[in-house]
Structure formats: structure tokens, C-alpha cells
Motif scaffolding. Structure first.
Motif, PDB file in Angstrom:
ATOM      1  N   ASN A 360      -3.109  17.896 -12.153  1.00  0.00           N
ATOM      2  CA  ASN A 360      -3.147  18.719 -10.806  1.00  0.00           C
ATOM      3  C   ASN A 360      -2.330  16.762  -9.717  1.00  0.00           C
ATOM      4  O   ASN A 360      -3.431  16.135  -9.920  1.00  0.00           O
ATOM      5  N   VAL A 361      -2.169  16.284  -9.013  1.00  0.00           N
ATOM      6  CA  VAL A 361      -2.278  15.456  -7.904  1.00  0.00           C
ATOM      7  C   VAL A 361      -1.642  15.873  -6.278  1.00  0.00           C
ATOM      8  O   VAL A 361      -0.939  16.480  -6.132  1.00  0.00           O
ATOM      9  N   LEU A 362      -3.013  15.138  -5.683  1.00  0.00           N
ATOM     10  CA  LEU A 362      -3.125  14.923  -4.578  1.00  0.00           C
ATOM     11  C   LEU A 362      -2.333  13.800  -3.965  1.00  0.00           C
ATOM     12  O   LEU A 362      -2.306  12.565  -4.062  1.00  0.00           O
ATOM     13  N   SER A 363      -1.885  13.908  -3.265  1.00  0.00           N
ATOM     14  CA  SER A 363      -0.629  13.806  -2.908  1.00  0.00           C
ATOM     15  C   SER A 363      -0.531  13.371  -1.446  1.00  0.00           C
ATOM     16  O   SER A 363      -0.295  13.829  -0.518  1.00  0.00           O
ATOM     17  N   ILE A 364      -0.480  11.483  -0.430  1.00  0.00           N
ATOM     18  CA  ILE A 364      -0.686  11.879   0.616  1.00  0.00           C
ATOM     19  C   ILE A 364       0.585  10.434   1.597  1.00  0.00           C
ATOM     20  O   ILE A 364       0.658   9.472   0.972  1.00  0.00           O
ATOM     21  N   GLN A 365       0.767  10.517   1.752  1.00  0.00           N
ATOM     22  CA  GLN A 365       2.020  10.510   2.377  1.00  0.00           C
ATOM     23  C   GLN A 365       2.259   9.821   3.485  1.00  0.00           C
ATOM     24  O   GLN A 365       1.922  10.791   4.714  1.00  0.00           O
ATOM     25  N   LEU A 366       2.048   8.811   3.942  1.00  0.00           N
ATOM     26  CA  LEU A 366       2.521   7.499   5.034  1.00  0.00           C
ATOM     27  C   LEU A 366       3.495   7.285   5.873  1.00  0.00           C
ATOM     28  O   LEU A 366       3.677   8.000   7.417  1.00  0.00           O
ATOM     29  N   GLN A 367       4.276   7.077   4.917  1.00  0.00           N
ATOM     30  CA  GLN A 367       5.342   7.118   5.549  1.00  0.00           C
ATOM     31  C   GLN A 367       7.286   7.134   4.164  1.00  0.00           C
ATOM     32  O   GLN A 367       6.718   6.598   3.555  1.00  0.00           O
ATOM     33  N   PRO A 368       8.091   6.994   5.204  1.00  0.00           N
ATOM     34  CA  PRO A 368       9.053   7.382   5.994  1.00  0.00           C
ATOM     35  C   PRO A 368       8.074   8.761   6.920  1.00  0.00           C
ATOM     36  O   PRO A 368       7.558   9.040   8.253  1.00  0.00           O
ATOM     37  N   ASN A 369       7.707  10.151   6.296  1.00  0.00           N
ATOM     38  CA  ASN A 369       7.181  11.057   6.667  1.00  0.00           C
ATOM     39  C   ASN A 369       5.858  11.039   6.362  1.00  0.00           C
ATOM     40  O   ASN A 369       4.986  10.838   5.601  1.00  0.00           O
ATOM     41  N   GLU A 370       5.455  11.279   7.771  1.00  0.00           N
ATOM     42  CA  GLU A 370       3.562  11.738   7.031  1.00  0.00           C
ATOM     43  C   GLU A 370       3.347  13.416   6.218  1.00  0.00           C
ATOM     44  O   GLU A 370       4.096  13.892   6.555  1.00  0.00           O
ATOM     45  N   ARG A 473      -0.064   0.309 -20.639  1.00  0.00           N
ATOM     46  CA  ARG A 473      -0.759  -0.548 -21.143  1.00  0.00           C
ATOM     47  C   ARG A 473      -2.031   0.847 -21.237  1.00  0.00           C
ATOM     48  O   ARG A 473      -3.327   0.693 -22.216  1.00  0.00           O
ATOM     49  N   ASP A 474      -2.294   1.319 -20.138  1.00  0.00           N
ATOM     50  CA  ASP A 474      -3.408   2.095 -20.365  1.00  0.00           C
ATOM     51  C   ASP A 474      -2.982   4.058 -19.870  1.00  0.00           C
ATOM     52  O   ASP A 474      -3.506   4.649 -19.549  1.00  0.00           O
ATOM     53  N   ASP A 475      -2.130   3.827 -20.507  1.00  0.00           N
ATOM     54  CA  ASP A 475      -1.050   5.139 -21.224  1.00  0.00           C
ATOM     55  C   ASP A 475      -0.124   6.123 -19.454  1.00  0.00           C
ATOM     56  O   ASP A 475      -0.854   7.424 -19.509  1.00  0.00           O
ATOM     57  N   ARG A 476      -0.293   5.066 -18.743  1.00  0.00           N
ATOM     58  CA  ARG A 476      -0.142   5.803 -17.672  1.00  0.00           C
ATOM     59  C   ARG A 476       1.060   5.354 -16.969  1.00  0.00           C
ATOM     60  O   ARG A 476       2.027   4.665 -17.294  1.00  0.00           O
ATOM     61  N   ASN A 477       1.793   5.945 -16.206  1.00  0.00           N
ATOM     62  CA  ASN A 477       3.183   5.572 -14.948  1.00  0.00           C
ATOM     63  C   ASN A 477       2.928   5.676 -13.887  1.00  0.00           C
ATOM     64  O   ASN A 477       2.225   6.557 -13.219  1.00  0.00           O
ATOM     65  N   TRP A 478       3.720   4.439 -13.064  1.00  0.00           N
ATOM     66  CA  TRP A 478       3.629   4.903 -11.848  1.00  0.00           C
ATOM     67  C   TRP A 478       4.311   6.198 -11.081  1.00  0.00           C
ATOM     68  O   TRP A 478       5.147   6.557 -11.385  1.00  0.00           O
ATOM     69  N   ARG A 479       4.003   6.743  -9.708  1.00  0.00           N
ATOM     70  CA  ARG A 479       4.749   8.402 -10.016  1.00  0.00           C
ATOM     71  C   ARG A 479       5.539   7.757  -9.121  1.00  0.00           C
ATOM     72  O   ARG A 479       6.141   6.612  -8.346  1.00  0.00           O
ATOM     73  N   GLU A 480       6.693   8.118  -8.834  1.00  0.00           N
ATOM     74  CA  GLU A 480       7.980   8.372  -8.345  1.00  0.00           C
ATOM     75  C   GLU A 480       7.632   8.487  -6.670  1.00  0.00           C
ATOM     76  O   GLU A 480       7.407   9.583  -6.489  1.00  0.00           O
ATOM     77  N   VAL A 481       7.877   7.358  -6.218  1.00  0.00           N
ATOM     78  CA  VAL A 481       7.621   7.488  -4.632  1.00  0.00           C
ATOM     79  C   VAL A 481       8.716   8.140  -3.579  1.00  0.00           C
ATOM     80  O   VAL A 481       9.845   6.977  -4.245  1.00  0.00           O
ATOM     81  N   LYS A 482       9.011   9.168  -3.302  1.00  0.00           N
ATOM     82  CA  LYS A 482      10.461   9.038  -2.378  1.00  0.00           C
ATOM     83  C   LYS A 482      10.668   8.951  -1.299  1.00  0.00           C
ATOM     84  O   LYS A 482       9.284   8.655  -0.129  1.00  0.00           O
ATOM     85  N   GLY A 483      11.890   8.015  -0.809  1.00  0.00           N
ATOM     86  CA  GLY A 483      11.388   7.923   1.343  1.00  0.00           C
ATOM     87  C   GLY A 483      12.239   8.529   2.338  1.00  0.00           C
ATOM     88  O   GLY A 483      11.978   9.511   1.314  1.00  0.00           O
TER      89      GLY A 483
END
Ligand code: NAD
Length: 483
Positions: A360-370, A473-483
Motif C-alpha cells: 500500500n502506498v499513500l501518495s500526496i501530490q502537490l503539483q502540478p495537480n493536487e 542500497r537499501d533495497d528500495r526504489n524512488w517512485r515514478e512521479v507523474k507531472g
């Protein structure tokens, strides 16, 4: 435009730097939007003030042009424009001299709510604050609004706080961080503290890590030489990213009141651990396709200033022990997007063989759209067995709240109205800013002492490869953020 708002009481707002970029781009078009929405009353007045010689009509024309340029055609064509322009006045003042101050003092109706917006360089804050008092423009009920940057290190921030404190009490000072004015940032507090189901999960037992990304596609451009004196850490992390981190990580305040909220934010900043050198990646964008690289734009071929930074930090308290917070921000990146992602832990045991649910991922987008979404696992509809899919549950609820709900005010508009209402909840307190520099200073001093050279990165990418390695290194990845 639909009027759904309660008007604030009549006010006098003086904008120092009223002819500057920030006033023209954000503050004045924002005020016009609040006027159209019925929130700014018709007997309120906005007085522009700057060194530029202009008369009232010249200022009104400049504002009308700015509304067209920065607010768009639709805003500029609102029928309320002439009435709004009637609420504007202008007095040329010199922040460092006597010119204009007596005239300004005679103009301001002191019986109304008085607010003074310092949309000028911080080096003028002290001069203006002192003159406001000397010319009887401000008293103990007046408010002043100051812009970032609030210092460039702890010493300069303390000095600025002390300068303002000579003339104004803390409850009169509104330090703007416009990220706090964003609808979704406040929605984050509503989500966390207005629902029973998030708070029990909001800790290191259920949350794996948190990512905060503020990516910009723009280059430093003509501001290069100025930007080179600050860099991404001072320009973005010390204020915007730290404010977001505070709201994600703070304990529930006893009530939704300015000091109760700010006390909790301050505790988060004070609990931030120092960041180790291997937990920081700094970058500078290269030249590409005829576009200059960072060093060229900064006019400094040996610049060590970062246009990108990624880092990992921890908060030393019961709630967050063991939960890394990954922050990244930069210029000339692949997309313009700001997102906070709360990545939950994997299920302790999956009953679905060969078909493990995603996290589960809670994502809060601030821009360009909220917006706010929660990635949930559900069964793919239809026959074919128990096939699981991860779908985003949209928690923006724009539809549920009706068509008007989409018309959310811009961060600046909301914050200016809060100044008039006298509500400091979404503004930084002096001790918060100083605590943020107390954490930031040793990090900057560390890389300066090490002569750390930022890594080059390709424009249009998400930063240097090392930023990805920091996660991997921590076995994680950056999420792909959408513009
Ligand atoms: P600007 O250079 O465009 O405008 C500065 C204004 O200050 C002008 O109106 C100028 O006439 C006035 N001024 C300068 N010296 C003066 C003096 N001695 N007496 C009276 N007036 C004087 O700057 P800006 O981009 O509008 O930025 C203003 C402040 O806001 C700065 O502190 C900046 O860091 C901050 N800020 C700007 C932005 C933005 O988007 N432009 C965003 C965040 C913060």
C-alpha cells in the motif's frame, strides 16, 4: 465565479515591493481571485509601494496587465476587474530613506485590519519594520508578512528574527512557506487527524519508508548567479521539504490551533538526526542540446553548488525509529512534480500464492495537480481466478464535494486571507526556522569542508545515478512521479 466563501473583514494591505516579480506573479492576481470569490470585501484596499515612481492609475494598469499575464485570459476577463482595480492605490517609498512614508501613513486607515507584505529582499526587512513603527503605520495589532529566504544559515536567521522582534511580536509575524498553503497539505492533516484508520498505522511498525520529491523541469536560468549562493539544500530542503516532512511526521496536536500545531512541528525538526556524508547525493545538470549547463548559467565554472540533492534522514523518536525519510529535489529534471509517498510495509504473510499483493502506498501530490491517492490491492473483476491488481483509490473527493470543490484557491491566496483573519497555523514560527537551520548548517558545513563536488546529471533525468544507488542500497526504489 461561484461565491461559497465567507468574506474577511475589511483590511488595508500594503505590499512593499508591489511592483516586483512576486507581487505581480502571485500576490496581486491571487488577491483578485479572492475578490471575485467574494472573500476580499469591496471596502478593503491594497496599497502597492516600491521605489518605482508610479501614480495610482499607473499601478492599476500594471496590476491589470499582471492579472492578464499571470492569471490568464479567463481571470482577466472577469467582470469584477474594474471594481477590484478601484481598491488599489500606490505610494512610492524608499525603504532606506524618508521618501513616501508620511504620505503612506496618512493614507492607511488604521482602524481596519492592517497588514504589511514585505515582498522585498530580506536585507530591507529591518529598514521597513523600523519605518513602519517610526511613522506610526503599525501598532500591536498590525501583521507583517515576510518571504523566504529567511536567512542563509542559523546566524543570519537569528539576526533577522532579532531585527523583526525589535519592532513586532511573534504573533504579528507571518513567515510564508507557500507549500503550507496548498490544499492537499492541509488535507493531509485532515486525513491523519480526522480519520480513525490512519493514526494506528502511522509508525515504524507499518510504514516502511517515506519519500518526498519536489522535481522541477526549469533551469536556474537568469537567476543562476543568485541561485549559486544558495543551492537546492538552502532553497528547497531547509524550508519546503522540511515543512512537508514535519506535517507527515508530527504527533497529533492537542487542538488545531497555531501554536499547538507549530509546537509539534518543532519537535520533529529537533528530533531529526544528523545526515551522514554517504546519505547525501548532490548534483549539477549538464549542458544538453545547446542548452547551457548549471555552471554556465551560474556564471561560475568552478561552482560546487548543487542544483539537485537527494538524501536520507531519520527522526529519532518512538514513532519513527528505523523509518528512513528520503528527500530529493532538483532543477532540470524529467518532470515537474511534487509528491509525498508513504510506503507501507509488505504484508507479514501472503495467502495468495504466486500472486503477492503490492504494498500500500499513500501518495500526496502537490503539483502540478493536487490530490491524494492510496494504492490498494483488489481482485481484478471477472472470471479467471483470484487475480490481484493494485489500483489507486482517489481520496481527493472532488466529485463527492460537488463541482465547486475543484475551484481551490492557490496557496498564496489562502495564506494572505489567513493573515487577514489572524490565523498563524500555516506560517513558520521563528524558533521553527532556527531549528531547521540548526539541522541544515552542519550538513552544508560538512560537504564544504570535504570539498565535495556535485555529480553531473543529464537534463531531463531524475538526477545523478548515485541518487538511485542511495535507494537501491537499501533495497528500495524512488517512485515514478507523474507531472
Ligand atoms: P523583485 O526584485 O522582482 O522586486 C523587488 C521589489 O522591491 C521591487 O518592487 C522594488 O521596487 C522594491 N525595492 C527594492 N529596493 C527598494 C527600496 N530601497 N525601497 C523600496 N522598494 C524597493 O523581487 P521579487 O522576485 O518580487 O522577490 C521579492 C522577495 O520575495 C524576495 O525576498 C524573494 O526572495 C522572495 N520570493 C520571491 C519569489 C518569486 O517568485 N519572485 C518566490 C519566493 C520568494
Amino acid at each position: 465565479m461561484v461565491s461559497r466563501v465567507i468574506p474577511v473583514e475589511p483590511f488595508e494591505l500594503v505590499i512593499f515591493g508591489g511592483t516586483g516579480d512576486l507581487a505581480r506573479r502571485k500576490v496581486l492576481p491571487g488577491l483578485f481571485r479572492r475578490f471575485c470569490a467574494g472573500q476580499m470585501p469591496k471596502d478593503a484596499r491594497v496599497i502597492g509601494s516600491a521605489r518605482t515612481e508610479l501614480d495610482r492609475n499607473g499601478f492599476r494598469k500594471m496590476v491589470a496587465d499582471s492579472i492578464k499575464e499571470f492569471g490568464g485570459k479567463e481571470l482577466a476577463s472577469q467582470a469584477e476587474l474594474p471594481e477590484f482595480l478601484e481598491c488599489l492605490d500606490y505610494v512610492a517609498t524608499d525603504a532606506r530613506g524618508d521618501k513616501g512614508w508620511a504620505e503612506l501613513s496618512a493614507m492607511v486607515r488604521k482602524e481596519l485590519v492592517n497588514a504589511f507584505y514585505f515582498s522585498v529582499a530580506p536585507s530591507l526587512f529591518g529598514d521597513i519594520a523600523e519605518r513602519l513603527k517610526r511613522h506610526d503605520l503599525a501598532d500591536d495589532t498590525s501583521r507583517i508578512v515576510v518571504e523566504k529566504p529567511f536567512g542563509r544559515d542559523l546566524a543570519s536567521a537569528e539576526e533577522l528574527n532579532a531585527t523583526l522582534a525589535k519592532h513586532f511580536k511573534e504573533k504579528q509575524i507571518y513567515r510564508i512557506d507557500h507549500y503550507l498553503g496548498k490544499e492537499t497539505v492541509q488535507n493531509l492533516m485532515a486525513l491523519r487527524f480526522g480519520n480513525v484508520m490512519f493514526e494506528p498505522l502511522w509508525n515504524g511498525k507499518y510504514i516502511d519508508h517515506i519519500q518526498i520529491t519536489v522535481a522541477e523541469t526549469v533551469a536556474v536560468g537568469s537567476r543562476g548567479a543568485y541561485y549559486d549562493k544558495s543551492g537546492a539544500m538552502r532553497d528547497m530542503v531547509q524550508n519546503h521539504l522540511m515543512q512537508l516532512l514535519c506535517l507527515i511526521a508530527m504527533e497529533p496536536p492537542a487542538q488545531f490551533a497555531p501554536d499547538a500545531v507549530r509546537d509539534e512541528k518543532l519537535k520533529v525538526i529537533r528530533a531529526l538526526q544528523p545526515v551522514q556524508p554517504h546519505e547525501i547525493v548532490r548534483g549539477q545538470y549538464e549542458a544538453k542540446d545547446g542548452q547551457p549547463g548549471y555552471r554556465e548559467e551560474a556564471e561560475n565554472p568552478r561552482s560546487f553548488t548543487e542544483s539537485f540533492i537527494a538524501m536520507k534522514t531519520h527522526i529519532s523518536n518512538f514513532r519513527w525509529a528505523g523509518v528512513p525519510f528520503y528527500l530529493r529535489t532538483g532543477k532540470r529534471m524529467a518532470t515537474r512534480a511534487s509528491e509525498i509517498a508513504v510506503v507501507f510495509k509488505a504484508l507479514p504473510h501472503s495467502i495468495f500464492e504466486d500472486n503477492e499483493p503490492d504494498r500500500n502506498v499513500l501518495s500526496i501530490q502537490l503539483q502540478p495537480n493536487e490530490g491524494i491517492t492510496m494504492d490498494m490491492t483488489i481482485k481484478e473483476p471477472g472470471p479467471g481466478g483470484m487475480r490481484l491488481v493494485n489500483v489507486p483509490l482517489d481520496m481527493t473527493f472532488a466529485e463527492a464535494l460537488g463541482p465547486d470543490a475543484e475551484e481551490v484557491p492557490d496557496a498564496y491566496e489562502r495564506l494572505i486571507m489567513d493573515v487577514i483573519r489572524g490565523n498563524q497555523t500555516l506560517f513558520m514560527r521563528g524558533d521553527e526556522v532556527e531549528a531547521a537551520w540548526t539541522w541544515t548548517d552542519p550538513i552544508i558545513e560538512g560537504w564544504t569542508a570535504r570539498n565535495d563536488v556535485p555529480k553531473p546529471y543529464e537534463p531531463g533525468s531524475m538526477g545523478p545515478l548515485d541518487a538511485h544507488a542511495l535507494m537501491r542500497r537499501d533495497d528500495r526504489n524512488w517512485r515514478e512521479v507523474k507531472g
